[in-house]
Design an enzyme around this catalytic site. Structure first.
Site, short mmCIF file in Angstrom:
data_model
loop_
_atom_site.label_atom_id
_atom_site.label_comp_id
_atom_site.label_asym_id
_atom_site.label_seq_id
_atom_site.Cartn_x
_atom_site.Cartn_y
_atom_site.Cartn_z
N GLY A 57 42.67 38.92 43.13
CA GLY A 57 42.80 37.62 43.77
C GLY A 57 42.28 36.46 42.95
O GLY A 57 42.35 35.31 43.38
N HIS A 58 41.75 36.72 41.76
CA HIS A 58 41.09 35.65 40.97
C HIS A 58 41.53 35.75 39.52
O HIS A 58 40.74 36.22 38.70
CB HIS A 58 39.58 35.78 41.08
CG HIS A 58 38.81 34.57 40.68
ND1 HIS A 58 38.42 34.31 39.39
CD2 HIS A 58 38.35 33.54 41.42
CE1 HIS A 58 37.73 33.18 39.35
NE2 HIS A 58 37.68 32.70 40.57
N PHE A 59 42.51 35.39 39.07
CA PHE A 59 43.76 34.96 39.68
C PHE A 59 44.83 35.91 39.18
O PHE A 59 44.85 36.20 37.99
CB PHE A 59 44.08 33.52 39.30
CG PHE A 59 42.98 32.56 39.68
CD1 PHE A 59 42.86 32.12 40.99
CD2 PHE A 59 42.05 32.12 38.75
CE1 PHE A 59 41.86 31.22 41.34
CE2 PHE A 59 41.04 31.24 39.10
CZ PHE A 59 40.94 30.79 40.41
N ILE A 64 40.65 35.62 35.64
CA ILE A 64 39.41 35.04 35.11
C ILE A 64 38.25 35.64 35.91
O ILE A 64 38.30 35.67 37.15
CB ILE A 64 39.40 33.51 35.25
CG1 ILE A 64 40.53 32.88 34.43
CG2 ILE A 64 38.05 32.94 34.82
CD1 ILE A 64 40.70 31.40 34.66
#
Length: 155
Positions: A57-59, A64
């Protein structure tokens, strides 16, 4: 851990780290400690891989490592110093404060992060550290953190 063991440990593999810290996957942010100088400094290592759950989810299109996890890696490296010095199995090291946090460059899968921590103050069970995170020698994040050792019967 004996007093002799706490003062002579110069590095720690993942097994030793898991004896010092209560953290486990997916929240153990230090894979190895390559240097410990008494209760003054340490260098922890985190090998960043795309398989870590936060990257979903990041990203997803441009993964990152979240800055808070860099701070956590710094805190865990500092916590290993505290736990090693304390030498009492089961006691916890609580992360208390964070000041002057700065994020300089993104950390991405494939990077090898070095967490450089240096004690700048200790009073009783309260410790203060300055921490830098580096990739290939370049500063990616820094912060001043505080920690406290809590006896297991008071946790």
């Amino acid at each position: 851990m004996t007093e002799e063991a706490t003062t002579t440990l110069s590095s720690a593999d993942i097994i030793e780290i898991m004896k010092l810290l209560p953290h486990r996957y997916p929240f153990l942010m230090v894979d190895k400690i390559i240097e410990i100088d008494g209760d003054n400094t340490a260098i922890g290592i985190k090998n960043v891989t795309v398989n870590e759950p936060h990257f979903t989810g990041h990203f997803p299109e441009s993964p990152i490592m979240p800055g808070v996890l860099l701070i956590e890696g710094m805190a865990q490296t500092a916590g290993a110093i505290c736990a090693k010095k304390d030498g009492q199995p089961g006691n916890l090291v609580y992360f208390m404060t964070i000041e002057n946090a700065r994020f300089r460059k993104p950390v991405v899968p494939g990077d090898r992060v070095e967490f450089h921590v240096r004690k700048h103050k200790q009073r009783g069970n309260i410790w203060k550290f300055h921490c830098d995170a580096k990739v290939d020698g370049a500063l990616v994040a820094e912060a001043d953190i505080g920690a406290m050792i809590v006896r297991k019967d008071q946790a």
